[in-house]
Design an enzyme around this catalytic site. Structure first.
Site: not given
Ligand code: OAD
Length: 271
Positions: A126, A236
């Site tokens: 990304h 997660n």
């Molecule tokens: P999200 O903010 O959608 O999800 C974060 C995840 O991390 C959630 O499922 C939480 O439950 C989990 N989480 C939070 N703290 C944690 C911890 N300490 N240990 C383990 N898990 C934890 O973020 P992404 O999935 O990275 O894209 O989002 C994907 C993409 O969507 C990003 O890269 C961005 C966004 O839009 C673009 O900018 C293209």
């Protein structure tokens, strides 16, 4: 956690790559807000925007300096954050498995690199919040955002002096953050689409960590790998679609990524 570690060790005995697929949750313990968490919102004027509205080409066209302000604020947060044990564990894995480990990250914060994950084994699908490129695409090159661009706080505007720095070094037109926006597509030159798909198709193990499984290429990684017979493991704090897939494969660790990735790296390195 032990059955999951045993599944990881067993997967390593198979031929194929070990892929770590990371999302914002891996950097949460470094103090960087996740994308879909409550702290992800941003106010412009009287309106509150969700990241999914701001991280778009459409928003950039309509209000480029407001979108830049959001990215420069987030760049400041990332610059002041430190890698946590999860990042360090994945850097150790890369060093221990130089020929068969790949890190596919959705995170743009640069913490994997700062923890020691080598560029040659890291695929930031990304983009990178510390870089910019030509908004008009005059060349595909990207450049570090100049050091002269200061940290920005919440509510700080991108003034004329900063705007003068955010220009394409080639054509002098406006630069844009080097990130993938929601209304844009993955490609190979900028976002490693083909390489990551190829690696997934010959994976032995995929460990997804800290992602809510909302974006396209991570889905392809998990599906291509599962189809190739790879073991899928999910780390997660919360239930998510990759957890559902992992539950029928290598298993799920419902806990913070720092401790879980440390345990997985230890298990794979000491096998
Ligand atoms: P999200 O903010 O959608 O999800 C974060 C995840 O991390 C959630 O499922 C939480 O439950 C989990 N989480 C939070 N703290 C944690 C911890 N300490 N240990 C383990 N898990 C934890 O973020 P992404 O999935 O990275 O894209 O989002 C994907 C993409 O969507 C990003 O890269 C961005 C966004 O839009 C673009 O900018 C293209």
């Amino acid at each position: 956690m032990e059955p999951v570690l045993a599944a990881c060790r067993a997967a390593l005995a198979k031929p194929g790559h070990v892929i770590a697929l990371t999302g914002a949750g891996v950097s949460a313990e470094s103090g960087i807000p996740t994308f879909r968490g409550k702290e992800g919102y941003w106010t412009i004027g009287a309106r509150e925007f969700h990241p999914q509205e701001l991280a778009t080409h459409t928003a950039f066209e309509a209000m480029p300096w407001a979108v830049w302000a959001w990215y420069l604020y987030r760049r400041s947060v990332c610059r002041h954050a430190q890698p946590n044990p999860g990042h360090l564990a994945l850097a150790r894995l890369a060093a221990a498995l130089p020929d068969r480990f790949a890190l596919v990250t959705q995170n743009v914060d640069g913490l994997h690199r700062r923890a020691g994950s080598p560029d040659a084994q890291t695929y930031p699908i990304h983009g990178d919040i510390s870089q910019m490129r030509c908004a008009a695409d005059c060349v595909p090159d990207r450049w570090p955002i100049p050091d002269a661009v200061p940290d920005l706080g919440k509510g700080d505007a991108v003034d004329a002096a900063i705007q003068a720095q955010l220009v394409c070094p080639r054509c002098g037109g406006m630069a844009r953050p080097h990130v993938l926006w929601f209304d844009e597509s993955y490609d190979e030159p900028r976002f490693h689409l083909d390489t990551v798909r190829r690696l997934a198709g010959r994976a032995a193990l995929v460990v997804s960590a800290g992602t809510s499984a909302q974006t396209n290429l991570p889905w392809q990684v998990v599906q291509l790998a599962a189809r190739a017979g790879a073991t899928i493991v999910d780390v997660n704090l919360e239930a998510n679609p990759f957890g559902d897939i992992a539950a029928g494969s290598g298993g799920v660790i419902r806990g913070p990524a720092g401790a879980a990735l440390t345990a997985i790296a230890d298990a794979l390195i000491s096998r």
